[in-house]
Design a protein around this motif. Structure first.
Motif, PDB file in Angstrom:
ATOM      1  N   ASN A  50     -34.259 -37.319 -55.253  1.00 32.81           N
ATOM      2  CA  ASN A  50     -35.653 -37.045 -54.890  1.00 32.81           C
ATOM      3  C   ASN A  50     -35.749 -36.272 -53.581  1.00 32.81           C
ATOM      4  OD1 ASN A  50     -36.897 -38.127 -57.123  1.00 32.81           O
ATOM      5  ND2 ASN A  50     -37.066 -40.188 -56.243  1.00 32.81           N
ATOM      6  N   LEU A  55     -39.294 -34.282 -53.560  1.00 32.52           N
ATOM      7  CA  LEU A  55     -40.358 -35.189 -53.965  1.00 32.52           C
ATOM      8  C   LEU A  55     -40.507 -36.307 -52.948  1.00 32.52           C
ATOM      9  CD1 LEU A  55     -39.594 -35.547 -57.783  1.00 32.52           C
ATOM     10  CD2 LEU A  55     -41.227 -34.046 -56.663  1.00 32.52           C
ATOM     11  N   ASP A  56     -39.470 -36.497 -52.147  1.00 34.81           N
ATOM     12  CA  ASP A  56     -39.452 -37.573 -51.172  1.00 34.81           C
ATOM     13  C   ASP A  56     -38.966 -36.982 -49.846  1.00 34.81           C
ATOM     14  OD1 ASP A  56     -39.897 -40.136 -50.456  1.00 34.81           O
ATOM     15  OD2 ASP A  56     -38.466 -41.025 -51.881  1.00 34.81           O
ATOM     16  N   GLU A  75     -45.944 -30.161 -46.072  1.00 40.01           N
ATOM     17  CA  GLU A  75     -45.811 -30.671 -47.430  1.00 40.01           C
ATOM     18  C   GLU A  75     -46.156 -29.614 -48.464  1.00 40.01           C
ATOM     19  OE1 GLU A  75     -47.945 -34.323 -48.431  1.00 40.01           O
ATOM     20  OE2 GLU A  75     -47.584 -33.797 -50.534  1.00 40.01           O
ATOM     21  N   TYR A  82     -40.317 -26.179 -54.151  1.00 42.21           N
ATOM     22  CA  TYR A  82     -39.678 -26.806 -55.315  1.00 42.21           C
ATOM     23  C   TYR A  82     -40.293 -26.344 -56.624  1.00 42.21           C
ATOM     24  CZ  TYR A  82     -43.141 -30.682 -56.059  1.00 42.21           C
ATOM     25  OH  TYR A  82     -44.233 -31.432 -56.331  1.00 42.21           O
ATOM     26  N   LYS A  83     -41.609 -25.999 -56.574  1.00 45.10           N
ATOM     27  CA  LYS A  83     -42.219 -25.485 -57.802  1.00 45.10           C
ATOM     28  C   LYS A  83     -41.559 -24.189 -58.238  1.00 45.10           C
ATOM     29  CE  LYS A  83     -46.689 -27.211 -56.654  1.00 45.10           C
ATOM     30  NZ  LYS A  83     -47.929 -26.767 -56.022  1.00 45.10           N
ATOM     31  N   PHE A  88     -37.124 -30.318 -63.091  1.00 44.29           N
ATOM     32  CA  PHE A  88     -36.744 -31.729 -63.134  1.00 44.29           C
ATOM     33  C   PHE A  88     -36.599 -32.223 -64.570  1.00 44.29           C
ATOM     34  CE2 PHE A  88     -38.934 -31.100 -59.140  1.00 44.29           C
ATOM     35  CZ  PHE A  88     -38.218 -31.852 -58.231  1.00 44.29           C
ATOM     36  N   PHE A  90     -36.078 -36.027 -66.523  1.00 44.73           N
ATOM     37  CA  PHE A  90     -36.120 -37.466 -66.239  1.00 44.73           C
ATOM     38  C   PHE A  90     -35.480 -38.285 -67.347  1.00 44.73           C
ATOM     39  CE2 PHE A  90     -39.801 -35.409 -64.375  1.00 44.73           C
ATOM     40  CZ  PHE A  90     -39.712 -35.808 -63.057  1.00 44.73           C
ATOM     41  N   HIS A  94     -40.823 -38.217 -69.496  1.00 40.40           N
ATOM     42  CA  HIS A  94     -42.085 -37.899 -68.828  1.00 40.40           C
ATOM     43  C   HIS A  94     -42.758 -36.664 -69.382  1.00 40.40           C
ATOM     44  CE1 HIS A  94     -41.854 -41.226 -66.273  1.00 40.40           C
ATOM     45  NE2 HIS A  94     -41.096 -40.743 -65.301  1.00 40.40           N
ATOM     46  N   LEU A  95     -42.832 -36.614 -70.696  1.00 47.23           N
ATOM     47  CA  LEU A  95     -43.676 -35.584 -71.309  1.00 47.23           C
ATOM     48  C   LEU A  95     -45.094 -36.130 -71.304  1.00 47.23           C
ATOM     49  CD1 LEU A  95     -41.442 -34.701 -74.386  1.00 47.23           C
ATOM     50  CD2 LEU A  95     -41.582 -33.525 -72.187  1.00 47.23           C
TER      51      LEU A  95
ATOM     52  N   LYS B 335     -48.814 -41.661 -64.217  1.00 46.91           N
ATOM     53  CA  LYS B 335     -47.633 -40.952 -64.704  1.00 46.91           C
ATOM     54  C   LYS B 335     -47.981 -39.484 -64.927  1.00 46.91           C
ATOM     55  CE  LYS B 335     -45.279 -40.154 -68.857  1.00 46.91           C
ATOM     56  NZ  LYS B 335     -45.210 -40.467 -70.262  1.00 46.91           N
ATOM     57  N   VAL B 339     -46.050 -36.301 -63.322  1.00 47.20           N
ATOM     58  CA  VAL B 339     -45.396 -35.259 -64.110  1.00 47.20           C
ATOM     59  C   VAL B 339     -45.979 -33.899 -63.781  1.00 47.20           C
ATOM     60  CG1 VAL B 339     -45.013 -34.384 -66.419  1.00 47.20           C
ATOM     61  CG2 VAL B 339     -44.822 -36.835 -65.973  1.00 47.20           C
ATOM     62  N   VAL B 342     -44.749 -32.666 -60.545  1.00 44.17           N
ATOM     63  CA  VAL B 342     -43.342 -32.285 -60.581  1.00 44.17           C
ATOM     64  C   VAL B 342     -43.141 -30.933 -61.251  1.00 44.17           C
ATOM     65  CG1 VAL B 342     -41.191 -32.845 -61.743  1.00 44.17           C
ATOM     66  CG2 VAL B 342     -42.330 -34.562 -60.381  1.00 44.17           C
ATOM     67  N   VAL B 343     -43.914 -30.662 -62.300  1.00 50.57           N
ATOM     68  CA  VAL B 343     -43.723 -29.376 -62.955  1.00 50.57           C
ATOM     69  C   VAL B 343     -44.518 -28.294 -62.268  1.00 50.57           C
ATOM     70  CG1 VAL B 343     -43.225 -30.403 -65.169  1.00 50.57           C
ATOM     71  CG2 VAL B 343     -45.551 -29.662 -64.643  1.00 50.57           C
ATOM     72  N   GLY B 344     -45.151 -28.614 -61.167  1.00 50.69           N
ATOM     73  CA  GLY B 344     -45.686 -27.530 -60.377  1.00 50.69           C
ATOM     74  C   GLY B 344     -47.180 -27.507 -60.153  1.00 50.69           C
ATOM     75  N   PRO B 425     -45.509 -38.165 -56.720  1.00 46.91           N
ATOM     76  CA  PRO B 425     -44.733 -38.186 -57.966  1.00 46.91           C
ATOM     77  C   PRO B 425     -43.514 -39.103 -57.894  1.00 46.91           C
ATOM     78  CG  PRO B 425     -44.645 -36.036 -56.899  1.00 46.91           C
ATOM     79  CD  PRO B 425     -45.695 -36.812 -56.201  1.00 46.91           C
ATOM     80  N   ALA B 426     -42.800 -39.077 -56.751  1.00 50.83           N
ATOM     81  CA  ALA B 426     -41.589 -39.895 -56.678  1.00 50.83           C
ATOM     82  C   ALA B 426     -41.925 -41.356 -56.905  1.00 50.83           C
ATOM     83  CB  ALA B 426     -40.930 -39.713 -55.320  1.00 50.83           C
ATOM     84  N   LEU B 429     -43.472 -41.994 -60.703  1.00 50.31           N
ATOM     85  CA  LEU B 429     -42.534 -41.802 -61.807  1.00 50.31           C
ATOM     86  C   LEU B 429     -41.475 -42.893 -61.809  1.00 50.31           C
ATOM     87  CD1 LEU B 429     -42.184 -37.949 -61.946  1.00 50.31           C
ATOM     88  CD2 LEU B 429     -43.571 -39.480 -63.340  1.00 50.31           C
TER      89      LEU B 429
END
Lengths: 220, 811
Positions: A50, A55-56, A75, A82-83, A88, A90, A94-95, B335, B339, B342-344, B425-426, B429
């Motif tokens: 992370n 993310l962290d 931030e 990262y975008k 990522f 999982f 996580h869909l 969630k 997600v 995370v995907v942007g 997100p961290a 998730l």
């Protein structure tokens, strides 16, 4: 050099003493590497992932990603970073349950403001490449675990990331499905994508070129 | 992107059907209530605004301030209107209305069309100047506006009357006769469009004032006030400055000298007590509640405010439901937020997406709510007594609806979207999200707020109801039950007394009295001045009513003589006798009233009796001084009956009637009905208030229901563990219920003082009112608790009966 962690510490303040999650992590990752992070439960594998994925945050140390000092970024800038460069994957896929396979794949491109025509082309390309064209109108719940993770990987790839971070990507899969995913990773790596994965399995870790072992937040 | 937002929002709404349903139903009801109330408010505010240059039109008011209380009246002398027109260049037009029932022809009449035999009863007659048609710009269907009332003995009738008697034909030139007076034909010289429901005037017959004089010298006498006076000012005139100038001029030049000449005592401080004011035409509907005799005809701006606030409350309650439910179920969206990030997705995108969802809900709700309002419109129309409709063709209406949906959607969606989009997100998730409990203090606050409003509405409803029942059933000083009023008996002429005697002989009739003066609104009233014997021109006069009654009046209407005796048919001296009410005795400062004489414009009357202070105006007003005189005032005959078989008795009375009046149908009314009509306005407001209060409470409960469902859902695992460990049903039930009950208790504590203050303010307008008792608050509190308990219990009981293994296994 893709990224570099120097003397990274991360802790949480409990009642009296700080509890260290990461202790003095020094790590260099070159482009094109395939790294596996291993260690027992609670050793800080996911935390490290992370932190790498931004993310962290962390409490002390330096983190440079593609010549940007992540630790000194705001931030929002971090998020942009990262975008742009990281995908990522999982363990629990996580869909988004409400979106079809096709829409799940399309989502990152929407956020990147990719034009509709190109979006369609890239999604189609990805569906084709992963041989899931026939599944594009299905919802995640209608797919098997292996197929869902396939979509998860495809979604991570669709933005053309430099780095893929995978947190136990095969943890919820049976061995055959797991093997397929690992083969896929290997193939991607050969195509030039840098991959860092967290895993429990020696066999999967062997797919990587380098293994990092963690124990109580420290690299051993 | 936007399409994508909508698509996802739509799927989400479908996925959470229960949540969506409650949100949409609650909001739709709120919107429907809001739309109905808004249309009502817009209608009430639109009075007389359609008239061109309405901003320059005024009605004159006289204001008398005594001991700090303001008494406003709108009656002026006949020559006031022509005088202001001739004395002030600022005045472009002036016109008069005279609709006082006291005078023949105004109010209600029996009419006969020239060439026909039958008499018909009609109401809403007034005398009016041609200038009234000009000022109010009354449009004509037939005839010429400019000259419709220009000649003596002409009348303008409304379109509905024209249709009723003449069909589609043109009645110009036809004549009508009033009250059997065949020597006085009125020629129809115009058919006007019916007054719209947002005009403060509502007449069917305008009789010209041209050539009319009510008694000798009446048209030039400054001391006889029966006319409403309307003026149009030049657009460049300053109304405030003009008002003061006019007031001083009229009082100094005309009113004071005229009163002195007539021998009245002018109080020393008169100049600081008496003023003439202008009331804007467009203010008449909402700002006349303090004017004598106007209150029951007009609405009140206070009511408009109260309704507006209720509408807002309902919308706020429904929006709070939305905020509460959205944040409560945030854990299920966590969630997704993770997600997406995370995907942007940026925070901005997420906020936009959640806002899209809430706006989608409000747009659907506003659409449904408007449809619901449309469905409820006929009901609301009869409840409010107004000609209301949904103005679908009005772009402002549609734009306000759309704007309303957007504003409510954004406002209600703002907090949940910021709240949800903040998830890291961290954390989410990984699944260690402490399920949305962070904002539970905000949710609790909002629930308290909702219930505070609901309890205030319950308190309001109870007190409004009590006060209404108090008015309708309180001791009025007369008996309104079992009395039937027959109208139009004046047409019997000399035969009336015979008719009365014959009625008395009917089985089931207890007594019969003839008098137009009755303690219900719409019957005759007047104003006279009284002073003690020998004090003319020395003491200030006491203003009071002078009612003409017969010797059966007191008994028929069940009034009581406190002192002295009733009128006696056989005593000629009773011509100069009077019976006064207790207030009159007090105002004249009489110690021992019987046998004393009082002067009315110089004529002396001996007081032979004192009648109890019965109420003859609405109970908003205090009883005023009053004197009875013996005589015949022939239009209304009151019949006190004892029969239980009323239909049979009415048939008997009708039979008698037709032998005396073959050409006229009997028109009668039960006195308690007429009495109820006096309070129709208050009753209407009561029923509107109660309906919307119930709606508000229902919407609040809807939210509470859903909220408790979510709470139970979130604590399922905890409950299951407790059950496995052997917790009894009771403990689970109270575990889930007590939290909410605490909130309701806090709401009660907050609502009681607010409700008490608000209702005390409302009651201030009534001269006769209930005391607010603590029972009201007790009942409101218990009601709130019971409503909340029932709402929550459905969920809590379900949870307490849970099969623990099932939910533990799926965890």
């Amino acid at each position: 050099m893709l990224l570099e962690l120097k003397n990274v510490f991360k802790w949480v303040q409990s009642s009296s003493n700080p509890v260290f999650l990461l202790k003095d992590i020094n790590l260099q990752v070159r482009e094109g590497e395939f790294i596996s992070i291993m260690g027992p439960s609670g050793s800080g594998k996911s935390t490290l992932l992370n932190v790498i994925g931004m993310l962290d945050g962390f409490n002390e140390g330096e983190y440079n990603f593609m010549h940007e000092s992540v630790h000194s970024l705001k931030e929002k800038q971090r998020a942009n970073l990262y975008k742009e460069y990281i995908g990522f994957v999982f363990q629990a896929y996580h869909l988004l349950d409400d979106l079809t396979v096709e829409e799940n794949l399309e989502m990152p491109l929407l956020y990147k403001k990719v034009k509709s025509g190109e979006r369609k082309a890239r999604v189609a390309d990805m569906l084709d490449r992963f041989r899931i064209v026939g599944k594009k109108d299905l919802f995640p719940a209608q797919l098997s675990g292996g197929q869902q993770q396939l979509v998860g990987v495809a979604r991570a790839l669709i933005g053309n990331p430099k780095l893929i971070l995978a947190d136990e990507p095969t943890g919820n899969l049976n061995s055959k499905q797991g093997e397929e995913i690992m083969d896929l990773f290997k193939q991607l790596n050969e195509e030039g994508v840098t991959i860092i994965q967290v895993t429990h399995s020696e066999k999967n870790a062997a797919y990587g070129q380098r293994i990092i072992n963690l124990l109580d937040g420290r690299m051993v | 992107m936007f399409i994508n937002h909508i698509k996802i929002a739509w799927r989400n709404l479908l996925k959470n059907k229960g949540f969506t349903f409650i949100n949409i139903i609650g909001l739709s009801i709120g919107v429907a209530a809001c739309v109905l109330i808004s249309i009502y408010i817009v209608h009430e505010r639109s009075y007389d605004k359609k008239i061109e240059n309405s901003e320059n039109i005024y009605r004159m008011i006289n204001r008398y301030i005594s001991d700090g209380t303001i008494n406003d009246g709108i009656h002026f002398s006949a020559n006031t209107a022509p005088t202001v027109l001739s004395d002030f260049p600022e005045v472009m037009q002036s016109g008069r209305i005279m609709d006082n029932e006291l005078f023949w022809g105004a109010g209600s009449n029996e009419i006969r069309i020239g060439g026909e035999q039958r008499q018909h009863h009609e109401e809403r007659f007034t005398y009016a100047d041609q200038a009234i048609i000009d000022i109010m710009q009354i449009p004509m269907v037939h005839g010429v506006s400019e000259t419709a009332l220009a000649e003596p003995n002409t009348v303008v009738i409304s379109e509905r009357i024209s249709r009723k008697y003449f069909g589609t034909g043109n009645p110009i030139g036809k004549v009508i006769y009033l009250n059997g007076n065949n020597g006085l034909p009125f020629r129809i010289n115009g058919v006007m469009k019916d007054f719209s429901s947002n005009s403060h005037m509502d007449y069917d017959f305008l009789i010209t004032l041209e050539g009319v004089e009510f008694g000798e010298g009446e048209q030039t006498r400054w001391t006889q006030n029966n006319y409403y006076t309307y003026i149009t000012l030049r657009s460049d005139a300053d109304p405030k400055a003009f008002e003061e100038k006019m007031s001083n001029h009229l009082i100094e030049e005309y009113i004071v000298p005229a009163n002195e000449t007539a021998g009245y005592v002018i109080p020393e401080d008169f100049k600081n007590q008496f003023f003439i004011k202008l009331q804007a035409l467009t203010d008449i509907n909402l700002y006349s509640s303090t004017i004598d005799f106007e209150a029951s005809k007009r609405n009140d701006i206070k009511i408009i405010w109260i309704f507006g606030i209720i509408a807002l409350f309902i919308l706020v309650i429904a929006s709070i439901n939305f905020v509460n439910l959205s944040t409560a179920k945030s854990s299920s969206r966590a969630k997704e937020v993770g997600v997406r990030k995370v995907v942007g997705s940026s925070k901005r995108y997420l906020i936009r997406q959640f806002l899209t969802e809430s706006v989608l809900i409000t747009v659907i709700s506003f659409t449904l709510g408007t449809m619901l309002a449309w469905v409820l419109m006929p009901l609301f129309r009869s409840m409010s007594g107004k000609e209301l409709s949904l103005p679908f063709t009005n772009p402002i209406f549609l734009i306000s609806l759309l704007a309303g949906a957007l504003i409510v959607g954004v406002l209600a969606g703002l907090y949940p979207s910021f709240y949800l989009s903040k998830f890291q997100p961290a954390a989410v998730l990984k699944g260690d999200l402490t399920s949305g409990s962070k904002s539970s203090s905000l949710r609790s606050g909002l629930v308290v707020f909702q219930f505070t409003i609901s309890i205030i509405l319950i308190i309001g409803t109870l007190i409004v109801n009590q006060q209404m029942n108090f008015i309708l059933n309180s001791k009025l000083g007369f008996e309104k039950g079992q009395v039937i009023q027959l109208y139009g008996t004046n047409l019997m002429g000399d035969q009336l007394l015979t008719f009365k005697e014959e009625l008395k002989n009917l089985n089931g009739v207890e007594n019969v009295s003839i008098s137009d003066f009755l303690p219900i609104e719409g019957t005759k009233r007047n104003g006279n001045s009284y002073v003690n014997e020998g004090r003319d021109n020395i003491d200030e006069t006491v203003p009071g009513q002078a009612w003409v009654i017969d010797e059966d009046y007191l008994e028929t209407l069940g009034m009581t003589l406190e002192l002295g005796r009733n009128f006696d048919k056989d005593r000629a001296s009773d011509e100069n006798a009077t019976i006064v009410n207790q207030t009159m005795v007090k105002e004249l400062l009489l110690e021992d009233p019987i046998g004393k004489k009082i002067s009315r414009y110089g004529t002396l009357y001996e007081i032979i009796g004192v009648v109890n202070d019965f109420n003859y105006n609405t109970l908003q007003q205090k009883v005023q001084p009053l004197c009875f005189f013996r005589g015949i005032s022939p239009s209304i005959t009151s019949v006190k009956v004892s029969s239980t078989d009323l239909p049979e008795l009415i048939k008997d009375i009708e039979e008698k009637w037709s032998t005396f009046n073959p050409n006229m149908e009997m028109r009668y009314e039960f006195m308690d009905n007429s009495f109820a009509l006096m309070y129709a306005n208050v009753s209407r407001i009561k029923s509107i208030f109660i309906s919307f209060a119930i709606l508000a409470i229902f919407v609040a409960c809807l939210g509470l229901f859903a909220l408790s469902a979510f709470m139970v859902e979130q604590r399922k695992k905890e409950i299951s563990i407790r059950l496995v460990l052997g917790a009894p049903f009771r403990s689970i039930y109270s575990l889930l219920t007590l939290n909410f009950l605490k909130l309701v208790l806090i709401a009660i504590v907050m609502a009681v003082p607010i409700g008490w203050l608000m209702m005390r303010k409302w009651l201030e307008d009534f001269s006769y009112k209930i005391n607010i008792s603590w029972e009201v608050f007790l009942i409101a509190g218990i009601a709130a608790i019971v409503i909340a308990l029932v709402t929550i219990s459905y969920q809590s009981i379900g949870a307490a009966l849970l099969k623990p293994l099932k939910s533990l296994r799926t965890e």
